[in-house]
Write a protein that holds these residues in place. Structure first.
Motif, PDB file in Angstrom:
ATOM      1  N   UNK A  16     -12.433  -0.414   4.378  1.00 48.86           N
ATOM      2  CA  UNK A  16     -13.776  -0.011   4.786  1.00 48.86           C
ATOM      3  C   UNK A  16     -14.780  -0.854   4.008  1.00 48.86           C
ATOM      4  N   UNK A  17     -16.029  -0.937   4.549  1.00 50.58           N
ATOM      5  CA  UNK A  17     -17.095  -1.703   3.900  1.00 50.58           C
ATOM      6  C   UNK A  17     -18.199  -0.755   3.438  1.00 50.58           C
ATOM      7  N   UNK A  18     -18.756  -1.031   2.266  1.00 47.91           N
ATOM      8  CA  UNK A  18     -19.891  -0.290   1.733  1.00 47.91           C
ATOM      9  C   UNK A  18     -21.016  -1.275   1.441  1.00 47.91           C
ATOM     10  N   UNK A  19     -22.136  -1.121   2.131  1.00 49.21           N
ATOM     11  CA  UNK A  19     -23.291  -2.019   1.983  1.00 49.21           C
ATOM     12  C   UNK A  19     -22.945  -3.456   2.346  1.00 49.21           C
ATOM     13  N   UNK A  20     -21.874  -3.641   3.101  1.00 45.12           N
ATOM     14  CA  UNK A  20     -21.427  -4.984   3.508  1.00 45.12           C
ATOM     15  C   UNK A  20     -21.160  -5.917   2.330  1.00 45.12           C
ATOM     16  N   UNK A  21     -21.152  -5.366   1.126  1.00 39.30           N
ATOM     17  CA  UNK A  21     -20.903  -6.204  -0.050  1.00 39.30           C
ATOM     18  C   UNK A  21     -19.690  -5.757  -0.842  1.00 39.30           C
ATOM     19  N   UNK A  22     -19.192  -4.584  -0.513  1.00 42.35           N
ATOM     20  CA  UNK A  22     -18.044  -4.034  -1.236  1.00 42.35           C
ATOM     21  C   UNK A  22     -16.925  -3.721  -0.251  1.00 42.35           C
ATOM     22  N   UNK A  23     -15.741  -4.260  -0.546  1.00 38.85           N
ATOM     23  CA  UNK A  23     -14.552  -3.955   0.255  1.00 38.85           C
ATOM     24  C   UNK A  23     -13.814  -2.802  -0.416  1.00 38.85           C
ATOM     25  N   UNK A  24     -13.629  -1.719   0.329  1.00 36.62           N
ATOM     26  CA  UNK A  24     -12.925  -0.540  -0.178  1.00 36.62           C
ATOM     27  C   UNK A  24     -11.503  -0.560   0.377  1.00 36.62           C
ATOM     28  N   UNK A  25     -10.537  -0.579  -0.518  1.00 37.00           N
ATOM     29  CA  UNK A  25      -9.120  -0.554  -0.141  1.00 37.00           C
ATOM     30  C   UNK A  25      -8.642   0.888  -0.270  1.00 37.00           C
ATOM     31  N   UNK A  26      -8.328   1.494   0.851  1.00 36.90           N
ATOM     32  CA  UNK A  26      -7.904   2.890   0.855  1.00 36.90           C
ATOM     33  C   UNK A  26      -6.375   2.974   0.834  1.00 36.90           C
ATOM     34  N   UNK A  27      -5.879   3.724  -0.132  1.00 38.69           N
ATOM     35  CA  UNK A  27      -4.431   3.933  -0.290  1.00 38.69           C
ATOM     36  C   UNK A  27      -4.113   5.362   0.089  1.00 38.69           C
ATOM     37  N   UNK A  28      -3.115   5.549   0.958  1.00 42.86           N
ATOM     38  CA  UNK A  28      -2.779   6.895   1.430  1.00 42.86           C
ATOM     39  C   UNK A  28      -1.267   7.052   1.519  1.00 42.86           C
ATOM     40  N   UNK A  29      -0.821   8.277   1.430  1.00 43.74           N
ATOM     41  CA  UNK A  29       0.588   8.573   1.610  1.00 43.74           C
ATOM     42  C   UNK A  29       1.440   8.160   0.412  1.00 43.74           C
ATOM     43  N   UNK A  30       2.750   8.151   0.638  1.00 50.15           N
ATOM     44  CA  UNK A  30       3.713   7.791  -0.415  1.00 50.15           C
ATOM     45  C   UNK A  30       3.991   6.296  -0.367  1.00 50.15           C
ATOM     46  N   UNK A  31       3.993   5.662  -1.532  1.00 46.53           N
ATOM     47  CA  UNK A  31       4.268   4.225  -1.649  1.00 46.53           C
ATOM     48  C   UNK A  31       5.615   4.063  -2.349  1.00 46.53           C
ATOM     49  N   UNK A  32       6.659   3.924  -1.551  1.00 43.57           N
ATOM     50  CA  UNK A  32       8.010   3.757  -2.080  1.00 43.57           C
ATOM     51  C   UNK A  32       8.606   2.461  -1.547  1.00 43.57           C
ATOM     52  N   UNK A  33       9.359   1.784  -2.405  1.00 45.83           N
ATOM     53  CA  UNK A  33       9.953   0.504  -2.013  1.00 45.83           C
ATOM     54  C   UNK A  33      10.898   0.660  -0.828  1.00 45.83           C
ATOM     55  N   UNK A  34      11.625   1.762  -0.786  1.00 44.70           N
ATOM     56  CA  UNK A  34      12.645   1.912   0.263  1.00 44.70           C
ATOM     57  C   UNK A  34      12.045   2.061   1.653  1.00 44.70           C
ATOM     58  N   UNK A  35      10.744   2.385   1.733  1.00 43.14           N
ATOM     59  CA  UNK A  35      10.100   2.574   3.035  1.00 43.14           C
ATOM     60  C   UNK A  35       9.509   1.293   3.595  1.00 43.14           C
ATOM     61  N   UNK A  36       9.379   0.253   2.758  1.00 45.93           N
ATOM     62  CA  UNK A  36       8.714  -0.959   3.210  1.00 45.93           C
ATOM     63  C   UNK A  36       7.212  -0.800   3.109  1.00 45.93           C
ATOM     64  N   UNK A  37       6.571  -1.666   2.343  1.00 50.75           N
ATOM     65  CA  UNK A  37       5.152  -1.503   2.030  1.00 50.75           C
ATOM     66  C   UNK A  37       4.335  -2.677   2.546  1.00 50.75           C
ATOM     67  N   UNK A  38       3.005  -2.487   2.712  1.00 52.53           N
ATOM     68  CA  UNK A  38       2.143  -3.586   3.161  1.00 52.53           C
ATOM     69  C   UNK A  38       2.119  -4.722   2.156  1.00 52.53           C
ATOM     70  N   UNK A  39       1.737  -5.893   2.625  1.00 48.71           N
ATOM     71  CA  UNK A  39       1.655  -7.076   1.797  1.00 48.71           C
ATOM     72  C   UNK A  39       0.225  -7.276   1.305  1.00 48.71           C
TER      73      UNK A  39
END
Length: 383
Positions: A16-39
């Motif tokens: 998401x963007x805030x004031x078009x100057x800040x990039x907000x990276x939203x993390x949700x759910x469980x982050x486990x290696x066995x599930x395959x994660x984003x790059x």
């Protein structure tokens, strides 16, 4: 602050963007290696999207359980920010994640720590493999020479080993191997007879199937098939036994006590295979002929007496003794290969399995090479 503008959404990662100057990276759910994660490259794509943000922050309100997969992703994002001189706000992340990131960034990466991909040419790869095989052959010949010295000590009665160990190995290499040798060599005789019968029947020469099977088994196939069976059965066992003894430092203990491991451990095994494989070879020849006779009686309608009489006329004593001599040499090769790989075993349990595998491969390869050399030599000698 203006409302956040959603730009991309996935199960674990969204932006998401805030004031078009800040990039907000939203993390949700469980982050486990066995599930395959984003790059981390997904963050890089957002940074290249106009308008380009001036800073980066996180939203971890919906973050669930996490493991090292989350840290790997965040360290990739941190590396991207450092390369672009982009300030990043890590404060919205959980305290444990922030602590690990600070610890990782506190120790700078050592120059040259990351291995770069090395592309070798085909010729270079072939050269390295050739050198590796040459060194392996050199080790085999050196070990064979040491075994020859141990045989010399045996000849003069100075070799130190227990006779009971020799008898146990003889039983394991001989009587205990009858079952698998019987099955394989009988089937080899059946296969040879069937292949020959299909062709010879076209010329009305089915009786010569007996000659084909008898000569093939007595000259080469009996000895070679027996050797291959013993390489997979006994050569691997030798490597595993000696490899386990090396891991538990029993071989070092023998050396400390002044006892030669070659005489105490290797010599009984080499002598046992040297004595038993020729006997198994003769047995294999008989079973191969029996397999051919079975095909002759059932498929070609040749009586057993006629088949055996034709086999006896085709086979000579030179064929039989030549096969027995080859089998004796194969026995030495298999025993030396198995014991050598056992002595070269590493000091871990997994290395024992690797040594057994290497013993089988080495034994079979050297047996086939020796078979080719014998065929060439016997042809020159007219045998």
């Amino acid at each position: 602050m203006q409302a956040l503008k959603q730009s991309q959404m996935s199960d674990e990662l969204s932006f998401a963007r805030s004031d078009n100057s800040t990039l907000v990276v939203r993390l949700a759910g469980d982050w486990h290696l066995r599930h395959g994660l984003p790059e981390p490259d997904l963050v890089l794509k957002q940074l290249d999207t106009a308008p380009k943000p001036a800073r980066l922050t996180f939203d971890a309100t919906r973050l669930g359980d996490w493991d090292s997969g989350l840290l790997t992703f965040l360290m990739g994002v941190s590396e991207i920010c450092h390369k672009r001189n982009l300030p990043a706000d890590w404060s919205p992340l959980p305290e444990g994640v922030r602590g690990l990131i600070q610890l990782a960034e506190a120790v700078p990466e050592k120059t040259g720590a990351r291995a770069e991909a090395v592309h070798t040419s085909l010729i270079e790869a072939l050269g390295r493999e050739a050198i590796s095989y040459a060194r392996g052959l050199d080790d085999f010949l050196r070990f064979l020479g040491e075994v020859a010295i141990a045989f010399a000590m045996l000849a003069v009665g100075k070799a130190r080993f227990r006779r009971v160990d020799l008898m146990i190995v003889i039983q394991d290499c001989g009587a205990n191997a009858f079952g698998i040798v019987t099955l394989v060599t009988f089937l080899v005789g059946v296969i040879l007879a069937f292949m020959g019968a299909v062709q010879l029947q076209q010329f009305g020469a089915a009786i010569y199937v007996a000659d084909l099977v008898g000569i093939a088994m007595s000259r080469d196939m009996g000895a070679m098939m027996t050797a291959i069976i013993m390489a997979g059965r006994t050569g691997a066992a030798f490597a595993a036994q000696l490899g386990s003894m090396k891991v538990t430092q029993e071989i070092d203990a023998l050396t400390t006590m002044g006892i030669s491991p070659l005489e105490f451990l290797v010599l009984p095994r080499v002598v046992a295979l040297f004595l038993m494989i020729p006997l198994l070879c003769v047995y294999a020849d008989c079973l191969g002929v029996a397999g051919g006779a079975f095909v002759g009686a059932t498929m070609l309608h040749i009586s057993i007496a006629t088949y055996l009489r034709e086999t006896a006329h085709a086979i000579t004593l030179t064929d039989i003794f030549g096969g027995v001599f080859k089998a004796a040499v194969y026995g030495i090769i298999i025993a030396v290969a198995g014991c050598l790989r056992g002595f070269q075993c590493g000091n871990s349990s997994s290395a024992v399995g690797d040594a057994a595998t290497a013993a089988v491969v080495t034994g079979i390869v050297y047996v086939i090479v020796a078979c080719g050399m014998f065929a060439f030599i016997f042809n020159i000698l007219g045998l």
